[in-house]
Scaffold this active site. Structure first.
Site, PDB file in Angstrom:
ATOM      1  N   GLU A   1       9.292   9.422  -0.646  1.00  0.00           N
ATOM      2  CA  GLU A   1      10.529   9.466   0.145  1.00  0.00           C
ATOM      3  C   GLU A   1      10.749  10.935   0.492  1.00  0.00           C
ATOM      4  O   GLU A   1      11.486  11.636  -0.187  1.00  0.00           O
ATOM      5  CB  GLU A   1      11.720   8.969  -0.661  1.00  0.00           C
ATOM      6  CG  GLU A   1      11.753   7.507  -0.918  1.00  0.00           C
ATOM      7  CD  GLU A   1      13.043   7.075  -1.615  1.00  0.00           C
ATOM      8  OE1 GLU A   1      13.348   5.882  -1.558  1.00  0.00           O
ATOM      9  OE2 GLU A   1      13.742   7.910  -2.218  1.00  0.00           O
TER      10      GLU A   1
ATOM     11  N   CYS B   1      23.367   6.370  -2.922  1.00  0.00           N
ATOM     12  CA  CYS B   1      22.296   5.626  -2.256  1.00  0.00           C
ATOM     13  C   CYS B   1      22.743   4.234  -1.805  1.00  0.00           C
ATOM     14  O   CYS B   1      22.015   3.547  -1.098  1.00  0.00           O
ATOM     15  CB  CYS B   1      21.084   5.500  -3.172  1.00  0.00           C
ATOM     16  SG  CYS B   1      20.314   7.086  -3.516  1.00  0.00           S
TER      17      CYS B   1
ATOM     18  N   HIS C   1      10.762   2.594  11.637  1.00  0.00           N
ATOM     19  CA  HIS C   1      12.005   2.568  12.408  1.00  0.00           C
ATOM     20  C   HIS C   1      12.729   1.229  12.277  1.00  0.00           C
ATOM     21  O   HIS C   1      13.193   0.640  13.245  1.00  0.00           O
ATOM     22  CB  HIS C   1      11.743   2.932  13.879  1.00  0.00           C
ATOM     23  CG  HIS C   1      11.522   4.393  14.042  1.00  0.00           C
ATOM     24  ND1 HIS C   1      10.306   4.984  13.750  1.00  0.00           N
ATOM     25  CD2 HIS C   1      12.356   5.388  14.434  1.00  0.00           C
ATOM     26  CE1 HIS C   1      10.400   6.288  13.980  1.00  0.00           C
ATOM     27  NE2 HIS C   1      11.627   6.569  14.376  1.00  0.00           N
TER      28      HIS C   1
END
Length: 160
Positions: free
Chosen positions: A146, A28, A71
């Site tokens: 997520e 990650c 975004h």
């Protein structure tokens, strides 16, 4: 009598996509992204009209928060090992010997030490608490997924 209302972010369209880095973890710690959904439970006593909070107001507030993150590259401004330098039009981020350069307009600078689901849920709960001002609300819970099937939930008391 305390009750609650619930919003399912997947079904209500309260979603955003974003990229981040979690430095403490090998996999990650690389730049990667998720499709997130924001869920909410708002606890309180119904007002004189019989509602805890207007669903439209709550959903619009959550959608505004999602839009701020959508975004974007999520930049943790309080992380100890991630170096962030804001240049004129760009942001330089250095993590584990890797140097990233992003357009500043593509970044969301967050006052957090990590962009983990747990930290982002706390951030969203704090932002929502600032947007709602109904005196009958006692607590909010924010869930941040997520992707479908995994996420984090946090609770925040509302002080009146």
């Amino acid at each position: 009598m305390i009750g609650y209302i619930r919003i399912d972010g997947w079904k209500a369209g309260i979603k955003f996509s974003a990229a981040h880095i979690i430095p403490e973890y090998e996999k990650c710690g690389r730049l990667h992204g998720h499709s997130y959904a924001i869920h909410a439970k708002v606890y309180g006593n119904p007002n004189e009209k019989g509602i805890i909070i207007d669903f439209i107001h709550l959903k619009n507030s959550l959608k505004e928060i999602a839009e701020e993150l959508d975004h974007k590259i999520l930049i943790p401004e309080k992380h100890k090992s991630v170096k962030v330098k804001k240049l004129d039009d760009y942001v330089e981020l250095i993590n584990n010997g890797k140097r990233y350069l992003f357009p500043k307009e593509d970044c969301a600078f967050l006052p957090v030490s990590s962009t983990s689901a747990e930290s982002l849920a706390h951030y969203i709960a704090d932002r929502l608490a600032c947007k709602i001002n109904e005196k009958n609300i006692t607590e909010i819970e924010i869930g941040l997924d997520e992707g479908q099937g995994q996420g984090a939930w946090v609770k925040r008391r509302i002080e009146q």
